[in-house]
Design an enzyme around this catalytic site. Structure first.
Site, short mmCIF file in Angstrom:
data_model
loop_
_atom_site.label_atom_id
_atom_site.label_comp_id
_atom_site.label_asym_id
_atom_site.label_seq_id
_atom_site.Cartn_x
_atom_site.Cartn_y
_atom_site.Cartn_z
N ARG A 277 -35.53 21.48 -14.51
CA ARG A 277 -34.98 22.26 -13.40
C ARG A 277 -34.78 21.32 -12.21
O ARG A 277 -35.63 20.46 -11.94
CB ARG A 277 -35.93 23.39 -12.99
CG ARG A 277 -36.23 24.37 -14.11
CD ARG A 277 -37.08 25.52 -13.62
NE ARG A 277 -36.32 26.42 -12.77
CZ ARG A 277 -35.50 27.36 -13.23
NH1 ARG A 277 -35.32 27.51 -14.52
NH2 ARG A 277 -34.85 28.14 -12.40
N HIS B 77 -37.28 8.81 -15.51
CA HIS B 77 -35.93 8.98 -16.05
C HIS B 77 -35.67 7.90 -17.09
O HIS B 77 -35.97 6.72 -16.84
CB HIS B 77 -34.89 8.89 -14.93
CG HIS B 77 -33.50 9.18 -15.39
ND1 HIS B 77 -33.07 10.45 -15.71
CD2 HIS B 77 -32.45 8.35 -15.63
CE1 HIS B 77 -31.81 10.39 -16.11
NE2 HIS B 77 -31.42 9.14 -16.08
N GLY C 222 -43.65 17.36 -24.22
CA GLY C 222 -44.84 17.00 -23.46
C GLY C 222 -45.49 15.69 -23.84
O GLY C 222 -46.69 15.51 -23.61
#
Length: 200
Positions: free
Chosen positions: A91, A109, A11
């Site tokens: 996911r 990314h 996180g």
């Protein structure tokens, strides 16, 4: 604008975004909640410390991915979420979910897309011997790490640098770039034209 951050791990990007909002770097935004799919994810502790509502949705309670995503959509709709921010959410989202929040889902990314899509991008780029790698913030579409690119930042890989040193530089860049991209979207300064995103 109400945003939800979806995360599965440590996180650090979640915290960088929340701190940018709290400092006023991103105005007219409220981080309504964190949603995670992993009960033991450290990001949940960060959310509690930062006083952000957190929701754990256990994927094992659902037989099908779409059922999990319907539960996720119900939570987001209930909280009146207008922007979904993926921050290490491990996911792959289905077209069902993406259509519900069309052009309202961002992802970050750790590579210069379209290079090194998918998992372990930093390590794969490092082992490939790249001289420059980086970070990409993009809109999410039905393909993995594919949607229109909002911002990119580059990192030089110096001779003799370890993978861990490169990872640190990548993460530092992520923590700066993601809040910038969210700010641009909130200020309505992004215009999507096919695969291109124009900053106005």
């Amino acid at each position: 604008m109400n945003i939800a951050i979806l995360a599965s791990g440590k996180g650090t990007n979640f915290e960088a975004i929340v701190r940018a909002v709290k400092k006023g770097d991103i105005r007219n935004v409220q981080v309504k909640l964190l949603v995670t799919d992993r009960e033991e994810a450290f990001v949940r502790k960060r959310a509690r410390r930062l006083k952000i509502k957190e929701v754990f949705i256990d994927p094992s309670n659902f037989s099908f991915r779409e059922d999990f995503e319907k539960a996720l959509v119900r939570v987001l709709v209930r909280e009146k979420v207008e922007l979904v921010v993926l921050a290490g959410f491990m996911r792959i989202l289905s077209s069902y979910f993406i259509k519900k929040f069309k052009n309202k889902i961002l992802n970050i990314h750790p590579s210069l897309l379209p290079a090194f899509k998918g998992v372990n991008a930093i390590e794969r780029a490092y082992k490939y011997g790249v001289k420059i790698t980086g970070v990409t913030v993009h809109f999410v579409d039905e393909k993995v790490d594919h949607g229109p690119i909002i911002l990119q930042g580059a990192v030089k890989v110096k001779p003799g640098e370890s993978l861990e040193e490169v990872e640190k530089k990548i993460h530092k860049l992520e923590h700066n770039l993601y809040p910038q991209a969210i700010k641009l979207l909130v200020e309505k300064r992004l215009k999507i034209k096919g695969r291109c995103v124009e900053i106005i």
